[in-house]
Write an enzyme that holds these catalytic residues in place. Structure first.
Site, PDB file in Angstrom:
ATOM      1  N   GLU A  22       3.924   3.909  -0.386  1.00 18.54           N
ATOM      2  CA  GLU A  22       4.853   4.232  -1.467  1.00 18.54           C
ATOM      3  C   GLU A  22       5.878   5.213  -0.935  1.00 18.54           C
ATOM      4  O   GLU A  22       5.689   5.780   0.122  1.00 18.54           O
ATOM      5  CB  GLU A  22       4.075   4.851  -2.643  1.00 18.54           C
ATOM      6  CG  GLU A  22       3.061   3.907  -3.253  1.00 18.54           C
ATOM      7  CD  GLU A  22       2.199   4.576  -4.300  1.00 18.54           C
ATOM      8  OE1 GLU A  22       2.295   5.811  -4.461  1.00 18.54           O
ATOM      9  OE2 GLU A  22       1.425   3.854  -4.961  1.00 18.54           O
ATOM     10  N   GLY A  38      23.131  -1.461  33.114  1.00 20.91           N
ATOM     11  CA  GLY A  38      24.137  -1.690  32.068  1.00 20.91           C
ATOM     12  C   GLY A  38      23.841  -2.923  31.246  1.00 20.91           C
ATOM     13  O   GLY A  38      24.007  -2.940  30.022  1.00 20.91           O
ATOM     14  N   ARG A  89      -4.444  -4.426  12.433  1.00 25.06           N
ATOM     15  CA  ARG A  89      -4.128  -3.716  13.676  1.00 25.06           C
ATOM     16  C   ARG A  89      -4.246  -4.626  14.887  1.00 25.06           C
ATOM     17  O   ARG A  89      -3.534  -4.449  15.867  1.00 25.06           O
ATOM     18  CB  ARG A  89      -5.014  -2.477  13.821  1.00 25.06           C
ATOM     19  CG  ARG A  89      -4.468  -1.357  12.961  1.00 25.06           C
ATOM     20  CD  ARG A  89      -5.402  -0.227  12.645  1.00 25.06           C
ATOM     21  NE  ARG A  89      -4.782   0.553  11.564  1.00 25.06           N
ATOM     22  CZ  ARG A  89      -5.380   1.509  10.875  1.00 25.06           C
ATOM     23  NH1 ARG A  89      -6.630   1.840  11.151  1.00 25.06           N
ATOM     24  NH2 ARG A  89      -4.733   2.135   9.925  1.00 25.06           N
ATOM     25  N   ASP A 114      -7.819  -2.764   9.536  1.00 28.20           N
ATOM     26  CA  ASP A 114      -8.533  -2.968  10.810  1.00 28.20           C
ATOM     27  C   ASP A 114      -8.094  -4.280  11.456  1.00 28.20           C
ATOM     28  O   ASP A 114      -7.754  -4.335  12.627  1.00 28.20           O
ATOM     29  CB  ASP A 114     -10.049  -3.010  10.591  1.00 28.20           C
ATOM     30  CG  ASP A 114     -10.664  -1.627  10.457  1.00 28.20           C
ATOM     31  OD1 ASP A 114     -11.841  -1.554  10.052  1.00 28.20           O
ATOM     32  OD2 ASP A 114      -9.972  -0.639  10.754  1.00 28.20           O
ATOM     33  N   TRP A 165       8.535   0.001   1.886  1.00 31.80           N
ATOM     34  CA  TRP A 165       8.404  -0.520   3.261  1.00 31.80           C
ATOM     35  C   TRP A 165       7.632  -1.832   3.335  1.00 31.80           C
ATOM     36  O   TRP A 165       6.893  -2.078   4.286  1.00 31.80           O
ATOM     37  CB  TRP A 165       7.699   0.489   4.172  1.00 31.80           C
ATOM     38  CG  TRP A 165       8.238   1.881   4.166  1.00 31.80           C
ATOM     39  CD1 TRP A 165       7.582   3.012   3.822  1.00 31.80           C
ATOM     40  CD2 TRP A 165       9.563   2.293   4.520  1.00 31.80           C
ATOM     41  NE1 TRP A 165       8.404   4.094   3.946  1.00 31.80           N
ATOM     42  CE2 TRP A 165       9.618   3.692   4.357  1.00 31.80           C
ATOM     43  CE3 TRP A 165      10.729   1.617   4.946  1.00 31.80           C
ATOM     44  CZ2 TRP A 165      10.763   4.427   4.619  1.00 31.80           C
ATOM     45  CZ3 TRP A 165      11.872   2.365   5.203  1.00 31.80           C
ATOM     46  CH2 TRP A 165      11.876   3.749   5.041  1.00 31.80           C
ATOM     47  N   GLY A 199       2.628   7.451   2.835  1.00 29.97           N
ATOM     48  CA  GLY A 199       2.452   6.379   3.813  1.00 29.97           C
ATOM     49  C   GLY A 199       1.100   6.610   4.441  1.00 29.97           C
ATOM     50  O   GLY A 199       0.105   5.987   4.066  1.00 29.97           O
ATOM     51  N   GLU A 219      -0.413   8.639  15.188  1.00 27.86           N
ATOM     52  CA  GLU A 219      -1.143   9.868  14.861  1.00 27.86           C
ATOM     53  C   GLU A 219      -2.392   9.548  14.037  1.00 27.86           C
ATOM     54  O   GLU A 219      -3.456  10.126  14.250  1.00 27.86           O
ATOM     55  CB  GLU A 219      -0.229  10.841  14.088  1.00 27.86           C
ATOM     56  CG  GLU A 219       0.923  11.425  14.930  1.00 27.86           C
ATOM     57  CD  GLU A 219       1.994  10.404  15.321  1.00 27.86           C
ATOM     58  OE1 GLU A 219       2.207   9.441  14.540  1.00 27.86           O
ATOM     59  OE2 GLU A 219       2.615  10.564  16.389  1.00 27.86           O
ATOM     60  N   GLU A 259       1.363  -0.010   9.898  1.00 32.94           N
ATOM     61  CA  GLU A 259      -0.074  -0.295   9.917  1.00 32.94           C
ATOM     62  C   GLU A 259      -0.869   0.848  10.517  1.00 32.94           C
ATOM     63  O   GLU A 259      -1.849   0.655  11.216  1.00 32.94           O
ATOM     64  CB  GLU A 259      -0.352  -1.624  10.605  1.00 32.94           C
ATOM     65  CG  GLU A 259      -0.106  -2.702   9.585  1.00 32.94           C
ATOM     66  CD  GLU A 259      -0.589  -4.066   9.940  1.00 32.94           C
ATOM     67  OE1 GLU A 259      -1.806  -4.202  10.183  1.00 32.94           O
ATOM     68  OE2 GLU A 259       0.247  -4.972   9.956  1.00 32.94           O
ATOM     69  N   LEU A 287       0.846  -1.205   0.000  1.00 34.60           N
ATOM     70  CA  LEU A 287       0.000   0.000   0.000  1.00 34.60           C
ATOM     71  C   LEU A 287       0.878   1.251   0.000  1.00 34.60           C
ATOM     72  O   LEU A 287       0.758   2.101  -0.865  1.00 34.60           O
ATOM     73  CB  LEU A 287      -0.923  -0.002   1.222  1.00 34.60           C
ATOM     74  CG  LEU A 287      -1.827   1.217   1.415  1.00 34.60           C
ATOM     75  CD1 LEU A 287      -2.819   1.351   0.273  1.00 34.60           C
ATOM     76  CD2 LEU A 287      -2.590   1.118   2.749  1.00 34.60           C
TER      77      LEU A 287
END
Lengths: 280, 403
Positions: B145, B360, B263, B260, B176, B149, B387, B383, B143
């Site tokens: 490019e 450490g 996700r 959907d 991606w 995105g 945001e 996916e 999907l």
């Protein structure tokens, strides 16, 4: 002529079955629900036993190996029906469902709320219950784990063989159907021993190196839902379930002491003799 | 909408799950402990696709988990998928994304929108993907490019009909793409009518042995390094007319519906990484002695363990909710977005704090904490970025108030 050919075909079919090499038509596999091997078990404060509340339970690892062997025999067409048998509380149905998901055909759940970790139900009564199941089912082979990782008794298999009057092979690292019987490689502390059981039925208990149990595939997990599980009450099987041995006390092993580095062989010998008391 | 969860048993802990789901959980957990976790570090260091492990997962039915039995799948529900994704990813996050992209992004849209012929050709050999020669049929989803995105409606990859109308000609680049280097087929989205903007995008199934197709170089990623990511380059790639998935112009809708479900898969991966981080931190805290006792006795450490657990548990419940709504056949877009948003942020927080607990030791590759930290980061990006998830959630919530 058609009728004649048909009867020849049925004679041939009959001869084929007569010479079939499958002498293991039915396998019973014992599966025990025990404390999961990874759990850090705690002794109850009154030292009467280990505390099983909220503890993760799983199929005994040696029983997993027994199930795997039975399913492999079936897949190699060397065995017919594989029936998983478990003795214990309601939750044993989960253990049996796992056995079914690994490839067993059906299951038998002998229900009891007695503790099966040697505290209440002990190997003799367990073997006697299995004897009842075996007498009803008439299997050609009984496969069990060599011992339960909770009780570490290792007695149920040998006791069952004696009760049934059947030959037995314990600590099996390899099981090969040969003719009407089996050739079994047994693991002992002094090496591997190969024995022949000329004729079935027999009881075989399974050791660690026999096989590596499979993960249940997702389709088989779903198929297991539909497989038959027969339930019977241990108290109604005509077996005396009372414990013959009394557990006096359960306690933690002493914590391991730190090791020390010794300066010489003489010092080592001295410590082995005078501190550890291991040499005279 | 009628939420059909009333009257049904609520599943809030693993022990409340139906028997099959518990068995799936146990099987995946054992498999991850034994076959994935011990090798994940090596695969990460070598950027090596874990072929043997994925083949084993395929044989267990994990690579066609929601596909119906008639097409060779395991025919399980979204809840089982979520549970399996968490446990597999707990062992190896790369194995998790390989499984997730194949199941949610490649198999699901074809299963949902494809014709019986398309399902026979493109689902069946990929749901039970181990071929006769032992190699795998893996699929991917194109999907994004280089130029878009989050702005998925601006697809510049084009699909134009051939002169005689028997083929589509694809031109463009997808970026991606997970599983790119191991895939033999892809579901891709291309513009068929630019004037209709996002309603002019269509979905296609493309065999990746087609002439004109090439792969970009593997990206050198921060994490999930055992999974390959690269561009898909289409230079006048011709595919039969029959490879159109759904109707012309349905592409954007297909992509959004696919995401959907995807996700839920990524939420599973993120919860798995969070769980692995908590396991690492808690075990270490109980062993590491400082100030005369195990650091688990110190409040600073306890506060972290608690915060990590709350974040992980709440994300898991959001994920199970989204999965159960999907299984009930009701709209679950908002809930899936919430699950992915929450889980991805939980995974970065938990892995960050796990390094902090280890001190450490968390910074070196001897312990898996640093790998979990690197693996977690992508979950807030792919996916649908966090945001975008906010926009999806807010859109649905505000719609409820607007009436």
């Amino acid at each position: 002529i058609f009728g004649y050919s048909k009867s020849i075909r049925s004679v041939l079919k009959f001869s084929y079955h007569k010479h079939s090499t499958m002498s293991i038509n039915k396998v019973l596999v014992g599966v025990k629900r025990v404390v999961d091997y990874a759990v850090k078990i705690r002794v109850s404060p009154d030292k009467s036993g280990v505390d099983l509340s909220n503890v993760k339970m799983s199929m005994n690892p040696f029983c997993e190996i027994a199930v795997e062997e039975a399913v492999r025999l079936k897949e190699a067409k060397k065995a017919g029906e594989v029936i998983a048998v478990s003795i214990g509380p309601k939750q044993c149905s989960e253990t049996l469902r796992t056995a079914l998901a690994m490839g067993c055909d059906r299951a038998i759940h002998v229900t009891t709320d007695l503790r099966t970790d040697y505290m209440q139900l002990q190997p003799l009564a367990t073997a006697q219950l299995f004897q009842k199941v075996a007498e009803a089912e008439q299997p050609d082979l009984v496969l069990m784990g060599k011992q339960g990782i909770d009780s570490d008794a290792g007695q149920t298999g040998p006791m069952l063989a004696a009760l049934l009057g059947w030959p037995q092979a314990t600590f099996a690292a390899k099981v090969e159907p040969v003719g009407d019987g089996l050739v079994v490689e047994r693991e002992t502390d002094s090496g591997t021993e190969t024995i022949s059981i000329p004729k079935l039925p027999a009881v075989v208990t399974c050791d660690l190196r026999l096989n590596e149990p499979r993960y249940a595939t997702l389709p088989n997990i779903m198929k297991a839902k539909k497989k038959k599980v027969d339930v019977m009450d241990a108290a109604e099987m005509g077996v005396d379930l009372t414990a013959k041995n009394e557990v006096l006390e359960v306690y933690d092993p002493p914590p391991r002491k730190e090791g020390i580095v010794v300066g010489s062989v003489d010092e080592l010998v001295d410590k082995l003799k005078n501190e550890a008391g291991l040499i005279q | 909408a009628n939420t059909s969860l009333s009257g049904r048993r609520q599943y809030t802990t693993h022990s409340q799950l139906p028997e099959e789901h518990q068995m799936i959980y146990e099987m995946c957990r054992n498999f991850a402990n034994e076959e994935l976790a011990p090798n994940a570090g090596e695969w990460d260091q070598k950027h090596a696709f874990p072929t043997e492990a994925i083949t084993h997962m395929a044989e267990l039915g994990l690579m066609g988990i929601n596909v119906p039995g008639e097409y060779g799948g395991s025919e399980l529900d979204a809840l089982a998928y979520a549970i399996a994704m968490e446990e597999i990813s707990r062992g190896c996050a790369s194995a998790g994304v390989i499984m997730s992209a194949h199941n949610s992004l490649y198999l699901w849209p074809i299963q949902e929108f494809g014709t019986p012929e398309q399902k026979e050709k493109w689902v069946a050999p990929y749901a039970q993907p181990v071929k006769e020669d032992g190699t795998l049929n893996i699929g991917c989803f194109g999907l994004s490019e280089p130029g878009n995105g989050s702005d998925a409606g601006a697809a510049s990859t084009t699909a134009t009909p051939s002169e005689d109308g028997s083929e589509w000609i694809i031109n463009g680049t997808k970026a991606w793409i997970t599983n790119a280097h191991e895939s033999s087929a892809a579901v891709i989205f291309a513009t068929t009518d630019k004037s209709l903007k996002h309603k002019g995008i269509s979905a296609f199934v493309v065999p990746l042995d087609a002439e004109g197709f090439s792969l970009g170089a593997k990206e050198d990623k921060l994490g999930i390094r055992a999974s390959s990511t690269s561009n898909l380059i289409f230079d006048n790639v011709r595919i039969p007319k029959e490879n159109l998935l759904g109707n012309e112009g349905d592409g954007f809708k297909i992509a959004m519906k696919t995401l959907d479900g995807g996700r839920i898969g990524v939420a599973g991966q993120a919860v798995g990484i969070a769980s692995a981080s908590i396991d690492c931190a808690a075990n270490y805290a109980l062993e590491r002695v400082a100030f005369g006792k195990p650091i688990a006795a110190l409040q600073s450490i306890q506060n972290k363990i608690s915060a990590m657990s709350v974040a992980r548990d709440s994300s898991r419940l959001l994920m199970w909710r989204a999965a159960m709504l999907k299984d009930a056949g009701v709209k679950y877009t908002k809930e899936a977005a919430m699950a992915k948003l929450s889980a991805s942020e939980a995974s970065t927080m938990c892995s960050h704090q796990a390094i902090q607990v280890l001190g450490g030791m968390g910074y070196v590759s001897d312990m898996p904490a640093e790998r979990h930290y690197r693996d977690a980061r992508i979950t807030e990006i792919y996916e649908g970025t966090s945001e975008i998830q906010h926009l999806v959630i807010a859109g649905d919530v505000l719609k409820e108030y607007k009436g």
